[in-house]
Design a protein around this motif. Structure first.
Motif, PDB file in Angstrom:
ATOM      1  N   ALA A  18       0.829  -1.056   0.008  1.00  0.00           N
ATOM      2  CA  ALA A  18       0.146  -0.350   0.192  1.00  0.00           C
ATOM      3  C   ALA A  18       0.902   0.818  -0.063  1.00  0.00           C
ATOM      4  O   ALA A  18       0.654   2.365  -1.360  1.00  0.00           O
ATOM      5  CB  ALA A  18      -0.532  -0.047   0.806  1.00  0.00           C
ATOM      6  N   LYS A  19       1.656   1.011   1.148  1.00  0.00           N
ATOM      7  CA  LYS A  19       3.009   2.286   0.603  1.00  0.00           C
ATOM      8  C   LYS A  19       3.728   2.573  -0.277  1.00  0.00           C
ATOM      9  O   LYS A  19       3.741   3.676  -0.757  1.00  0.00           O
ATOM     10  CB  LYS A  19       3.986   2.258   2.101  1.00  0.00           C
ATOM     11  N   LEU A  20       3.968   1.263  -1.252  1.00  0.00           N
ATOM     12  CA  LEU A  20       4.601   2.278  -2.238  1.00  0.00           C
ATOM     13  C   LEU A  20       3.834   2.585  -3.479  1.00  0.00           C
ATOM     14  O   LEU A  20       4.157   2.627  -4.463  1.00  0.00           O
ATOM     15  CB  LEU A  20       4.998   0.405  -3.121  1.00  0.00           C
ATOM     16  N   ASP A  21       2.706   1.747  -4.011  1.00  0.00           N
ATOM     17  CA  ASP A  21       0.636   1.725  -4.420  1.00  0.00           C
ATOM     18  C   ASP A  21       0.706   3.601  -4.235  1.00  0.00           C
ATOM     19  O   ASP A  21       0.815   4.835  -5.211  1.00  0.00           O
ATOM     20  CB  ASP A  21       0.263   1.609  -4.406  1.00  0.00           C
ATOM     21  N   ALA A  22       0.586   3.729  -2.880  1.00  0.00           N
ATOM     22  CA  ALA A  22       0.522   5.456  -2.985  1.00  0.00           C
ATOM     23  C   ALA A  22       1.415   6.221  -3.504  1.00  0.00           C
ATOM     24  O   ALA A  22       1.870   7.296  -3.929  1.00  0.00           O
ATOM     25  CB  ALA A  22       0.338   5.773  -0.967  1.00  0.00           C
ATOM     26  N   LYS A  23       3.079   5.935  -2.869  1.00  0.00           N
ATOM     27  CA  LYS A  23       4.199   6.798  -3.567  1.00  0.00           C
ATOM     28  C   LYS A  23       4.019   6.952  -4.605  1.00  0.00           C
ATOM     29  O   LYS A  23       4.690   8.032  -5.573  1.00  0.00           O
ATOM     30  CB  LYS A  23       5.372   6.039  -3.342  1.00  0.00           C
ATOM     31  N   ALA A  24       3.411   5.433  -5.733  1.00  0.00           N
ATOM     32  CA  ALA A  24       3.817   6.108  -6.605  1.00  0.00           C
ATOM     33  C   ALA A  24       2.476   6.029  -7.853  1.00  0.00           C
ATOM     34  O   ALA A  24       2.481   7.520  -8.585  1.00  0.00           O
ATOM     35  CB  ALA A  24       2.971   4.368  -7.759  1.00  0.00           C
ATOM     36  N   ASN A  25       1.348   6.746  -6.802  1.00  0.00           N
ATOM     37  CA  ASN A  25       0.005   7.226  -7.390  1.00  0.00           C
ATOM     38  C   ASN A  25      -0.064   9.046  -6.507  1.00  0.00           C
ATOM     39  O   ASN A  25      -0.814   9.402  -6.934  1.00  0.00           O
ATOM     40  CB  ASN A  25      -1.303   6.452  -6.783  1.00  0.00           C
ATOM     41  N   GLY A  26       1.172   9.612  -6.271  1.00  0.00           N
ATOM     42  CA  GLY A  26       1.646  10.406  -5.127  1.00  0.00           C
ATOM     43  C   GLY A  26       0.027  11.093  -4.285  1.00  0.00           C
ATOM     44  O   GLY A  26      -0.289  12.171  -4.579  1.00  0.00           O
ATOM     45  N   THR A  27      -0.101   9.971  -3.104  1.00  0.00           N
ATOM     46  CA  THR A  27      -1.428  10.624  -2.842  1.00  0.00           C
ATOM     47  C   THR A  27      -0.652   9.200  -1.128  1.00  0.00           C
ATOM     48  O   THR A  27       0.044   9.774  -0.806  1.00  0.00           O
ATOM     49  CB  THR A  27      -3.030   9.060  -3.060  1.00  0.00           C
TER      50      THR A  27
END
Length: 58
Positions: A18-27
Motif C-alpha cells: 500500500a505504501k509503494l502504491d501510494a508513493k507511485a500514485n502521489g497519494t
C-alpha cells in the motif's frame, strides 16, 4: 510457519505494498495507530491525524 505467522506476514506485506502504491500514485495511506488514532501517511513521511473519520474529503 503456522497460520498466525503466515497471516502476520501477509498483513505486513499488504501494508508495504500500500505504501509503494501510494508513493507511485502521489497519494497517501490511512491507518489506525497503536493509540487508536486514524492518520494519513504521505509518501514523504508526513503523518497527519484525521480530524473526523466520518468525512471522506477534508
Amino acid at each position: 510457519m503456522n497460520r498466525v505467522q503466515d497471516l502476520s506476514k501477509l498483513i505486513k506485506l499488504t501494508g508495504e505494498r500500500a505504501k509503494l502504491d501510494a508513493k507511485a500514485n502521489g497519494t497517501y495511506i490511512v491507518y489506525k495507530t497503536d493509540k487508536g488514532q486514524i492518520v494519513r501517511e504521505y509518501a514523504n513521511g508526513e503523518i497527519v491525524p484525521v480530524k473526523d473519520p466520518g468525512v471522506t474529503h477534508e
